[in-house]
Design an enzyme around this catalytic site. Structure first.
Site, mmCIF file in Angstrom:
data_model
loop_
_atom_site.group_PDB
_atom_site.id
_atom_site.type_symbol
_atom_site.label_atom_id
_atom_site.label_comp_id
_atom_site.label_asym_id
_atom_site.label_seq_id
_atom_site.Cartn_x
_atom_site.Cartn_y
_atom_site.Cartn_z
ATOM 1 N N ASP A 195 -15.251 2.103 9.922
ATOM 2 C CA ASP A 195 -15.506 1.746 8.734
ATOM 3 C C ASP A 195 -16.528 3.254 8.738
ATOM 4 O OD1 ASP A 195 -17.891 1.010 7.189
ATOM 5 O OD2 ASP A 195 -18.764 -0.492 7.593
ATOM 6 N N GLN B 53 -11.116 -1.873 8.109
ATOM 7 C CA GLN B 53 -11.769 -2.070 8.165
ATOM 8 C C GLN B 53 -11.996 -4.012 7.688
ATOM 9 O OE1 GLN B 53 -14.453 -0.201 4.850
ATOM 10 N NE2 GLN B 53 -16.344 -1.874 6.094
ATOM 11 N N TYR C 145 -10.770 3.828 -15.471
ATOM 12 C CA TYR C 145 -10.692 4.597 -14.318
ATOM 13 C C TYR C 145 -12.172 5.823 -13.995
ATOM 14 C CZ TYR C 145 -8.037 6.630 -10.277
ATOM 15 O OH TYR C 145 -7.955 6.416 -8.516
ATOM 16 N N SER D 116 0.586 -1.018 -0.305
ATOM 17 C CA SER D 116 -0.375 -0.070 -0.234
ATOM 18 C C SER D 116 0.954 1.113 -0.160
ATOM 19 C CB SER D 116 -0.891 0.308 0.890
ATOM 20 O OG SER D 116 -1.818 -1.210 0.682
ATOM 21 N N ILE D 117 0.464 1.966 -0.255
ATOM 22 C CA ILE D 117 1.003 3.132 -0.769
ATOM 23 C C ILE D 117 0.611 4.156 0.897
ATOM 24 C CG2 ILE D 117 0.864 5.295 -1.932
ATOM 25 C CD1 ILE D 117 0.351 5.480 -4.123
ATOM 26 N N LYS E 25 -12.054 10.817 -7.154
ATOM 27 C CA LYS E 25 -10.409 11.905 -7.016
ATOM 28 C C LYS E 25 -10.970 13.320 -7.251
ATOM 29 C CE LYS E 25 -8.457 8.665 -5.920
ATOM 30 N NZ LYS E 25 -8.186 8.203 -4.064
ATOM 31 N N LEU F 261 -3.184 -2.888 -4.453
ATOM 32 C CA LEU F 261 -4.038 -3.978 -4.250
ATOM 33 C C LEU F 261 -5.606 -3.086 -4.533
ATOM 34 C CD1 LEU F 261 -5.648 -6.375 -3.075
ATOM 35 C CD2 LEU F 261 -6.363 -5.301 -1.007
#
Length: 259
Positions: A68, A44, A159, A23-24, A166, A198
């Site tokens: 969550d 989560q 995307y 993960s970033i 975003k 991921l």
């Protein structure tokens, strides 16, 4: 975690959205921990708990909590637990996004209402929801960092609704920076080039995108997680004390093709 001090010695923060060691958010967390920061982590569900727990232990995290972001009670409980355990914080990282995989192919305009609203709630409103709980315990001069992508400003194939989400996230960065600026709290985003994570695994033909980026980039290589981690460290540290309301592009000099 560093035992020799660092530029973030004595600083405390929360990392939301680590999914695994690719993960970033984890790349950023490692850089922060190496500079002495004390980090709490959220997850989560039990599947992510199993992945995040050993990572949190690796950097000596004082707190691992479930959150969550679609549930108000869960958000409230997370905020209270962070306050009770850490007292105050100096920063947090928001690395949370989701869109139905079926919406990341074909035409954007056919996105169902429910999928559109879900993407916006999880990918955008979650930043506001977390800030509402944590801003009251954030030290003046603190910092907030979120993660975006080039698809926010260009139409990137496959995307779709995530690009629209975003774009809203990047706009939120600017408005939040204006709101929190009087307290000296900075709000910024990183727009990283394509990486294997991921989340990106859901994007069709990711491998082709990565190869094309490396061929076109002035540095003639693919972006790596450490590149983004170090950029995150910069934006969350005093080195970026005069930077807020900005989206910082981190790639090897040439983002993926858009329209």
């Amino acid at each position: 975690m560093s035992t020799n001090g660092g530029m973030l010695e004595g600083k405390k923060g929360v990392i939301f959205g680590v999914a695994n060691d690719r993960s970033i958010a984890w790349a950023i967390a490692k850089e922060l921990a190496d500079q002495g920061a004390s980090l709490a982590f959220s997850y989560q569900g039990t599947t992510l708990a199993k992945r995040v727990t050993p990572l949190a232990e690796q950097v000596g995290s004082p707190l691992l909590l479930e959150c969550d972001v679609t549930d108000e009670a869960s958000l409230d409980a997370a905020g209270e637990k962070i306050r009770d355990t850490m007292g105050s914080i100096d920063f947090f990282v928001h690395s949370i996004a989701f869109a139905n995989r079926d919406c990341l192919k074909g035409h954007y305009y056919v996105t169902p209402r429910a999928d559109f609203l879900q993407a916006m709630e999880i990918s955008v409103f979650s930043l506001l929801a977390i800030t509402q709980r944590l801003a009251p315990i954030m030290n003046d001069g603190g910092s907030i960092l979120t993660l975006s992508y080039y698809g926010a400003v260009k139409a990137v194939p496959n995307y779709n609704v995530m690009g629209v989400a975003k774009a809203a996230l990047e706009s939120s960065v600017r408005y939040m920076a204006n709101d929190l600026g009087p307290r000296g709290i900075r709000v910024n985003g990183i727009s990283a080039g394509a990486l294997r994570t991921l989340a990106s695994a859901a994007i069709p033909k990711l491998g082709d995108m990565l190869e094309a980026n490396a061929e076109r980039a002035p540095l003639k290589r693919q972006l790596d997680h450490e590149d983004v981690g170090r950029a995150g460290l910069y934006l969350l540290s005093h080195l970026a004390s005069g930077v807020t309301g900005e989206i910082h592009y981190v790639d090897c000099g040439y983002s993926t093709k858009g329209f």
